[in-house]
Write a protein that holds these residues in place. Structure first.
Motif, short mmCIF file in Angstrom:
data_model
loop_
_atom_site.label_atom_id
_atom_site.label_comp_id
_atom_site.label_asym_id
_atom_site.label_seq_id
_atom_site.Cartn_x
_atom_site.Cartn_y
_atom_site.Cartn_z
N ALA A 64 0.85 -1.10 0.08
CA ALA A 64 -0.01 0.03 -0.06
C ALA A 64 0.86 1.20 0.12
O ALA A 64 0.61 2.29 -0.85
N ALA A 65 1.88 1.41 0.86
CA ALA A 65 2.66 2.62 0.89
C ALA A 65 3.50 2.69 -0.33
O ALA A 65 3.43 4.06 -0.84
N SER A 66 4.20 1.97 -0.75
CA SER A 66 4.99 2.03 -1.99
C SER A 66 4.20 2.21 -3.30
O SER A 66 4.54 2.99 -4.10
N GLU A 67 3.00 1.68 -3.49
CA GLU A 67 1.95 1.89 -4.36
C GLU A 67 1.52 3.39 -4.38
O GLU A 67 1.52 4.18 -5.41
N ALA A 68 1.30 3.69 -3.20
CA ALA A 68 0.66 5.13 -3.08
C ALA A 68 1.84 6.40 -3.55
O ALA A 68 1.60 7.25 -4.08
#
Length: 140
Positions: A64-68
């Motif tokens: 989630a964090a890397s995609e965002a």
């Protein structure tokens, strides 16, 4: 707990700086890409937790964090021409792919997934360096 890939990611930029390429723009871009990739990986690992993303915690949550961050960087990337905007956005896209591959490499137990993640890291880092070294063609 620090995972071995994060240790490697922390040391890689220092090794690349120590092995100065003597002004080669691709080598310089590779050093910069390694430093940027390290920062993105550490940020993603810090946001998603000490283990990046455990299998038990849910696959999507691990990324989630890397995609965002990838989407944020792509939206912010720009250029005066289509060529410049394309390069800027693709660098951000590749940085996101590297950050996600680092998470997979650190958390996956599947040898084939780990092989593919390593290949993504190697290939996309090299392509980031090529894009950073790109200069617009002279107008004819």
């Amino acid at each position: 707990m620090i995972r071995p890939p994060l240790i490697v990611a922390a040391v890689l930029p220092l090794l690349l700086i120590a092995c100065d390429g003597g002004g080669d723009p691709v080598q310089q871009a590779m050093r910069e890409a390694a430093t940027t990739n390290h920062a993105a990986t550490v940020t993603a690992g810090e946001v998603s937790g000490p283990h990046g993303g455990d299998h038990e915690a849910g696959g999507n949550q691990a990324f989630a964090a890397s995609e965002a961050e990838m989407h944020r960087l792509m939206a912010a990337a720009s250029g005066e021409t289509v060529d410049q905007a394309y390069i800027a956005k693709m660098i951000a896209h590749h940085q996101g792919a590297v950050a996600m591959a680092e998470i997979a490499l650190g958390d996956s137990r599947d040898p084939e997934v780990r092989r593919m993640a390593r290949a993504v890291i190697d290939t996309q880092t090299r392509e980031i360096a090529e894009m950073r070294a790109w200069r617009p063609a002279a107008a004819s």
